[in-house]
Design an enzyme around this catalytic site. Structure first.
Site, short mmCIF file in Angstrom:
data_model
loop_
_atom_site.label_atom_id
_atom_site.label_comp_id
_atom_site.label_asym_id
_atom_site.label_seq_id
_atom_site.Cartn_x
_atom_site.Cartn_y
_atom_site.Cartn_z
N SER A 127 -10.60 7.92 6.48
CA SER A 127 -11.43 8.22 5.32
C SER A 127 -12.48 9.27 5.65
O SER A 127 -12.96 9.35 6.79
CB SER A 127 -12.12 6.93 4.89
OG SER A 127 -13.14 7.18 3.97
N TYR A 152 -17.40 -1.21 6.80
CA TYR A 152 -16.10 -0.62 6.41
C TYR A 152 -15.89 0.71 7.13
O TYR A 152 -14.85 0.95 7.75
CB TYR A 152 -16.03 -0.42 4.89
CG TYR A 152 -14.89 0.49 4.49
CD1 TYR A 152 -13.58 0.05 4.56
CD2 TYR A 152 -15.13 1.82 4.10
CE1 TYR A 152 -12.52 0.90 4.24
CE2 TYR A 152 -14.08 2.67 3.78
CZ TYR A 152 -12.78 2.21 3.85
OH TYR A 152 -11.75 3.06 3.55
N LYS A 156 -13.05 2.18 10.18
CA LYS A 156 -12.20 3.38 10.19
C LYS A 156 -12.45 4.18 11.48
O LYS A 156 -11.51 4.65 12.12
CB LYS A 156 -12.48 4.25 8.96
CG LYS A 156 -12.01 3.63 7.66
CD LYS A 156 -10.50 3.45 7.62
CE LYS A 156 -10.04 2.66 6.42
NZ LYS A 156 -8.67 2.17 6.51
P1 NAD Z 1 -5.80 -1.14 -1.98
O1 NAD Z 1 -6.75 -2.30 -1.82
O2 NAD Z 1 -5.33 -0.83 -3.34
O3 NAD Z 1 -4.51 -1.39 -1.05
C1 NAD Z 1 -4.59 -2.05 0.18
C2 NAD Z 1 -3.51 -3.14 0.19
O4 NAD Z 1 -3.53 -3.80 1.45
C3 NAD Z 1 -3.73 -4.20 -0.88
O5 NAD Z 1 -2.54 -4.33 -1.66
C4 NAD Z 1 -4.00 -5.49 -0.08
O6 NAD Z 1 -3.49 -6.62 -0.74
C5 NAD Z 1 -3.34 -5.19 1.25
N1 NAD Z 1 -3.92 -5.86 2.42
C6 NAD Z 1 -5.20 -5.84 2.85
N2 NAD Z 1 -5.34 -6.56 3.98
C7 NAD Z 1 -4.09 -7.04 4.30
C8 NAD Z 1 -3.58 -7.84 5.37
N3 NAD Z 1 -4.37 -8.30 6.32
N4 NAD Z 1 -2.26 -8.11 5.38
C9 NAD Z 1 -1.43 -7.64 4.40
N5 NAD Z 1 -1.87 -6.89 3.37
C10 NAD Z 1 -3.18 -6.60 3.32
O7 NAD Z 1 -6.48 0.11 -1.29
P2 NAD Z 1 -6.09 1.65 -1.39
O8 NAD Z 1 -7.11 2.33 -2.23
O9 NAD Z 1 -4.66 1.81 -1.70
O10 NAD Z 1 -6.38 2.11 0.10
C11 NAD Z 1 -5.35 2.17 1.08
C12 NAD Z 1 -5.96 2.59 2.41
O11 NAD Z 1 -6.61 3.85 2.26
C13 NAD Z 1 -7.01 1.64 2.96
O12 NAD Z 1 -6.87 1.57 4.36
C14 NAD Z 1 -8.31 2.30 2.60
O13 NAD Z 1 -9.35 1.94 3.48
C15 NAD Z 1 -7.94 3.77 2.73
N6 NAD Z 1 -8.77 4.68 1.93
C16 NAD Z 1 -8.89 4.46 0.58
C17 NAD Z 1 -9.70 5.30 -0.17
C18 NAD Z 1 -9.90 5.06 -1.65
O14 NAD Z 1 -10.88 5.56 -2.20
N7 NAD Z 1 -9.02 4.34 -2.33
C19 NAD Z 1 -10.34 6.39 0.44
C20 NAD Z 1 -10.17 6.59 1.81
C21 NAD Z 1 -9.38 5.71 2.55
C1 WQD Z 2 -18.34 9.18 -6.51
C2 WQD Z 2 -19.58 9.81 -7.13
C3 WQD Z 2 -21.49 8.35 -7.09
C4 WQD Z 2 -19.74 5.30 -9.71
C5 WQD Z 2 -16.08 5.81 -1.93
C6 WQD Z 2 -16.28 5.23 -0.54
C7 WQD Z 2 -15.62 6.13 0.48
C8 WQD Z 2 -14.15 6.36 0.14
C9 WQD Z 2 -13.99 6.86 -1.27
C10 WQD Z 2 -12.79 4.66 1.19
C11 WQD Z 2 -20.86 9.53 -6.35
C12 WQD Z 2 -21.06 8.60 -8.52
C13 WQD Z 2 -19.97 6.43 -8.94
C14 WQD Z 2 -20.46 5.14 -10.92
C15 WQD Z 2 -21.56 7.25 -10.51
N1 WQD Z 2 -13.39 5.14 0.19
N2 WQD Z 2 -20.86 7.37 -9.32
N3 WQD Z 2 -21.34 6.13 -11.28
O1 WQD Z 2 -18.93 6.68 -3.01
O2 WQD Z 2 -17.89 9.01 -2.89
O3 WQD Z 2 -16.67 7.10 -1.97
O4 WQD Z 2 -14.67 5.96 -2.18
O5 WQD Z 2 -12.71 5.08 2.31
O6 WQD Z 2 -15.74 5.49 1.72
O7 WQD Z 2 -17.68 5.14 -0.30
O8 WQD Z 2 -16.89 7.28 -4.42
O9 WQD Z 2 -16.20 6.98 -6.76
O10 WQD Z 2 -17.94 5.42 -5.78
O11 WQD Z 2 -18.56 7.80 -6.24
O12 WQD Z 2 -22.38 8.09 -10.87
O13 WQD Z 2 -20.31 4.14 -11.65
O14 WQD Z 2 -19.79 9.21 -8.42
O15 WQD Z 2 -22.88 8.30 -7.00
O16 WQD Z 2 -21.66 10.68 -6.49
P1 WQD Z 2 -17.74 7.54 -3.06
P2 WQD Z 2 -17.36 6.79 -5.84
#
Ligand code: NAD
Ligand code: WQD
Length: 342
Positions: A127, A152, A156
């Protein structure tokens, strides 16, 4: 013969879109998910898009014995794409041990069976959170990894280190970490998308829920940042573009085109958009009005972050292709589809 790819967390948001792209690119997929943050109906969505239902095993990756049984059953896995993790930043501050247990134990178990069952390749979901508030924008992969601002984020950072240590000890294992910026949107079919449980924390699902009438107004967290319009700037990447990068990363490992046993790539668009720009573009794309109000800054938020994606462009031959307008339209179509208001 088709190569079999294990997708952990494959019923989740990014995993389900990646399963679709893998199937459409001729791979066999098997999903492990314990459904702690997703629903089994997602498998029907994948099937209805691709005509193929992936193999599915419902269990917790923290259970090493169960994972070993799984590896005995599916003997020919060529690569793992490891999405499964807990991912809510705020929740991780409240229950850090659950985050450390789940995100580390599942990764360690996977790395263990990779050694035991000769599974040579992993693509890991990292991330942009590892960069914190970068000193320079756009952020390259060489930018310093800052002290994590949440458990969290820490999972990562440390996960990336664990993977590197395991690779150093076992030359048969290779991995690519993909650092996603802000994934948004849904499959154009509106058959799969993001399913936030409870009140969404992220901007786009909160916005679409506001417009459909579930939330009274979008709260804009701060209009006094040092940005052109005062609201926060992020790099919003379309989830299908993101999913495609995983297929490319898997092929790179399978075809041994990687330059190092461990590689890292930023996945974003290379362009930052402010919260106000998101609102305006959504309104233009959908013809809907977004009701919003300015609130104080959200604790822990940074002013601006967006990716330098030139390494992924050059090395993976990958580029985000979908416009923000098109992407926001898919998010809106998905919101309407899940509320049966099509
Ligand atoms: P998500 O929660 O939709 O998907 C994750 C899935 O993993 C879920 O279906 C959950 O049930 C499963 N899971 C969690 N722990 C488990 C375990 N111990 N055993 C089996 N299954 C398990 O999340 P996502 O948004 O699809 O994110 C996927 C990956 O990408 C994650 O590692 C997340 O940290 C990373 N990521 C997400 C974002 C984002 O904004 N969505 C941004 C950067 C990184
Ligand atoms: C985006 C922008 C808020 C909600 C998160 C995790 C990051 C990564 C991606 C996993 C910001 C603003 C938001 C709302 C708003 N995930 N905002 N009103 O915080 O950039 O990132 O998801 O790895 O680790 O922190 O994403 O979508 O929450 O916010 O004004 O109701 O929108 O302040 O500027 P963020 P976000």
């Amino acid at each position: 013969m088709k190569s079999l790819i294990l997708v952990t967390g494959g019923t989740g948001y990014i995993g389900s879109h990646t399963a679709v792209e893998l199937i459409e690119n001729g791979f066999d997929t098997v999903i492990i998910d314990n459904l702690c943050n997703s629903k089994p109906e997602v498998l029907d969505g994948i099937e209805s898009i691709t005509g193929v239902k992936p193999y599915f095993e419902n269990f917790d990756l923290c259970d090493l014995d169960r994972l070993r049984q799984f590896c005995k059953k599916y003997k020919s896995i060529k690569a793992i794409i490891h999405f499964a993790a807990l991912k809510a930043v705020g929740e991780s501050v409240e229950i850090p041990l659950d985050y450390y247990h789940n995100n580390f134990e599942s990764l360690i178990n996977l790395l263990r069976v990779m050694g035991e069952f000769d599974i040579p390749n992993m693509v890991f979901s990292s991330s942009c959170t590892v960069y914190g508030q970068p000193d320079k924008l756009p952020v390259t992969e060489d930018s310093p990894v800052k002290k994590a601002s949440s458990p969290y984020g820490n999972t990562k950072q440390i996960s990336e280190e664990i993977i590197q240590d395991v690779i150093a000890a076992n030359p048969k294992i290779k991995a690519i970490s993909l650092r996603y910026f802000n994934p948004i949107g849904a499959h154009p079919s509106a058959k799969i998308g993001e399913l936030p449980l409870g009140v969404p924390l992220n901007l786009v699902p909160y916005l679409t829920q506001t417009v459909i009438g579930i939330r009274p107004e979008l709260r804009v967290f701060g209009n006094d940042y040092d940005t052109p319009d005062g609201t926060g700037i992020r790099d919003y990447i379309y989830v299908v573009d993101l999913a495609k990068a995983h297929v490319i990363a898997v092929k790179r490992l399978l075809e041994e085109k990687n330059k190092n046993p461990y590689e890292v790539f930023n996945l974003g668009t290379g362009r930052g958009y402010s919260v106000f720009e998101i609102i305006r573009t959504f309104e233009k794309a959908t013809g809907e009005k977004v009701k919003y109000k300015i609130y104080p800054r959200r604790p822990g938020d940074i002013a601006a972050v967006y990716a330098d994606t030139s390494l992924a462009n050059r090395e993976l031959g990958w580029k985000a292709e979908t416009s923000l307008e098109q992407t926001l339209l898919t998010a809106w179509n998905w919101e309407k589809a899940i509320r049966n208001k099509k």
